[in-house]
Design an enzyme around this catalytic site. Structure first.
Site, short mmCIF file in Angstrom:
data_model
loop_
_atom_site.label_atom_id
_atom_site.label_comp_id
_atom_site.label_asym_id
_atom_site.label_seq_id
_atom_site.Cartn_x
_atom_site.Cartn_y
_atom_site.Cartn_z
N LYS A 193 3.82 -11.55 -19.05
CA LYS A 193 3.95 -11.50 -17.62
C LYS A 193 4.00 -12.82 -17.12
CE LYS A 193 0.49 -7.79 -16.88
NZ LYS A 193 -0.73 -7.24 -16.31
N HIS A 237 11.84 16.44 -39.11
CA HIS A 237 13.19 16.13 -39.54
C HIS A 237 13.71 14.90 -39.20
CE1 HIS A 237 13.48 20.52 -40.43
NE2 HIS A 237 12.51 20.41 -39.60
N GLU A 252 -3.56 -1.10 -27.68
CA GLU A 252 -3.78 -2.12 -26.58
C GLU A 252 -5.36 -2.51 -26.83
OE1 GLU A 252 -1.55 -2.07 -23.16
OE2 GLU A 252 -3.24 -2.75 -21.98
O1 PA5 Z 1 -4.91 -0.57 -19.80
C1 PA5 Z 1 -4.65 -1.36 -18.99
O2 PA5 Z 1 -5.38 -2.18 -18.53
C2 PA5 Z 1 -3.13 -1.79 -18.78
O3 PA5 Z 1 -2.12 -1.06 -19.27
C3 PA5 Z 1 -3.10 -1.57 -16.89
O4 PA5 Z 1 -3.40 -0.18 -16.92
C4 PA5 Z 1 -1.36 -1.93 -16.75
O5 PA5 Z 1 -1.15 -3.04 -17.16
C5 PA5 Z 1 -1.38 -1.62 -15.22
O6 PA5 Z 1 -2.28 -2.41 -14.58
P1 PA5 Z 1 -2.79 -2.42 -13.08
O7 PA5 Z 1 -3.38 -1.07 -12.96
O8 PA5 Z 1 -3.46 -3.50 -12.69
O9 PA5 Z 1 -1.46 -2.25 -12.41
#
Ligand code: PA5
Length: 474
Positions: free
Chosen positions: A442, A328, A299
């Protein structure tokens, strides 16, 4: 290269011999390439350190925040008396780090121990919304002895907020409205988001996600420290390990493990065509560290554009594999399939448990070599053997080794890999702290669920899908 020594032990060692041309031929790094890499990584490190000095990267200073750790520990000490189970409601960066650390440091059989042998609550992380999965998490829990920690920095994530609504309603119906406050802890932004509004409206116990610390860099804030402390993880030790990594992370390139990990992987990706990085821990307790790392690396580094607006399509696909299990299943591909991966092993010099292999069947030479040894020894030799075999096949790999798996070494590892991620971001010239790519999906979900303001996305969804109808079978 070895990271911070603790007495005579170092907390993390990086062995990258099998990334060199000497070990793996042309897939590896020739001496002049190693020099190039060092120059670039050193520059990226300096860039990150100067941004840190300006206050741009607050995650780097989290191990210094003793006040938050103290208040998390106070809550944990209080809740321990009444609570047998702690359930995290969160997703992505609000869940993966906690699950990784808990699984790494608590005994793997903790949830199956009889209640009288469990001195701290069990921790479960509900990070998905599969109805069956969510109900399964709640099964066999006594609601009266369960504490929920809802964690959302934005306070808006549909998955987490829907779980929160289910639990809030359940507590209200089953235990009564006045009991909610004794069973629910909220961790969210100090000011913004609907969750903060609800905290105020219902006087809920709450913790803050510090501004400027994104989800996947937040496990050493209250995001991770609240549930981990509640589950009896030694957060002081965890932060002490992270603090050592912070200090080492501020050092120059020649003694900076994070910068080395970043530089090696960036070079292998951008100059040597290794588009993927397989993180392969050799310990069941580290399996979820690979999940956490997968999110952090993917990410943070997978970005369409550079900071200057130029196209990037950057990143290196992090893949989870667990040794010896995945020897494996996946390993054949890594040995002989497309030569486009680097394998990063993660090992420990010492396992928490010894499991001897009985000295029986010595009359069978096929088994005699196993008798009298132990499983940890076998697992370590499997890791070493696999690294060698990959190298002989011209497949570059490196190994991170911890002296043992406990809160301090995990704290060191977590902080080091977070810093490595940000240094990698600088090498790629991208912003590792944002995630614009996850937003579009989203918005379509909001449109489909009928959230006001997202009708456009429902239209776009319907239009886009009607064009493809004929490609669905049966
Ligand atoms: O790393 C990130 O920013 C995302 O993975 C968020 O943690 C995830 O989308 C959850 O977001 P939030 O904490 O606002 O619910």
């Amino acid at each position: 290269m070895a990271g911070r020594t603790q007495g005579s032990k170092c907390l993390l060692k990086v062995d990258y011999n099998n990334l060199t041309a000497q070990a793996v031929g042309s897939a590896g790094l020739a001496p002049e390439e190693l020099n190039d890499l060092k120059a670039s990584a050193s520059e990226a490190l300096n860039d990150v350190l100067s941004r840190h000095k300006k206050g741009d990267l607050p995650f780097m200073d989290l191990p210094l925040d003793e006040a938050t750790a103290r208040s998390c520990q106070r809550l944990a000490d209080r809740s321990r008396r009444k609570c047998r189970d702690v359930v995290v409601l969160g997703i992505g960066g609000s869940a993966l780090g906690t699950a990784a650390i808990y699984t790494a440091v608590k005994p793997l059989n903790y949830h199956r121990l009889p209640e009288e042998n469990r001195h701290w609550p069990r921790l479960s992380v509900a990070d998905n919304i599969d109805p069956e999965g969510f109900q399964a998490v709640l099964e066999n829990m006594d609601l009266e002895k369960t504490c929920f920690n809802v964690i959302s920095k934005s306070g808006a994530t549909a998955e987490t907020m829907s779980q929160f609504m289910i639990i809030f309603d359940l507590l209200r119906r089953k235990l009564g409205p006045e009991e909610i406050v004794n069973h629910l802890v909220v961790t969210t932004d100090p000011k913004n988001g609907v969750l903060r509004k609800i905290v105020k409206a219902h006087n809920l116990v709450s913790f803050e996600v510090p501004p400027g610390v994104g989800g996947r860099f937040s496990v050493l804030t209250a995001v991770g420290l609240v549930p981990l402390a509640m589950a009896g993880v030694n957060i002081k030790e965890l932060l002490a390990g992270a603090l050592s990594a912070r200090e080492d992370g501020l050092k120059s390139f020649s003694s900076n493990i994070a910068a080395l990990i970043a530089g090696l992987n960036w070079y292998m990706t951008t100059k040597k065509g290794r588009a993927s990085l397989v993180l392969m821990p050799y310990a069941d307790s580290l399996a979820k560290v690979a999940d956490w790392f997968g999110q952090l690396w993917n990410e943070s580094l997978g970005k369409a554009r550079k900071l200057d607006g130029q196209p990037a399509n950057s990143g290196q696909t992090a893949i989870k594999a667990v040794g010896a299990t995945d020897q494996h299943s996946q390993l054949q591909l890594y040995m002989e399939g497309p030569s486009d991966k680097t394998v990063m092993f993660l090992g420990t010099e010492k396992f928490r448990k010894k499991q001897p292999i009985p000295d029986i069947f010595s009359e069978y030479p096929e088994l005699a070599y196993l008798g009298g040894r132990n499983l940890g020894e076998l697992l370590e030799f499997e890791r070493k053997g696999t690294a060698r075999a990959l190298a002989e096949n011209g497949r570059p790999n490196l190994t991170l080794t911890m002296p043992e798996i406990r809160a301090r070494t995990i704290g060191y590892l977590i902080q080091t890999l977070e810093l490595a991620t940000v240094i990698s971001g600088s090498l790629y010239g991208i912003d590792p702290l944002d995630q614009p790519g996850v937003e579009l999906g989203k918005k379509f979900t909001y449109g489909l669920m009928g959230r006001p303001g997202f009708d456009d996305f429902l239209d776009r969804y319907n239009k886009g899908n009607s064009a493809n109808r004929k490609f669905i079978l049966p």
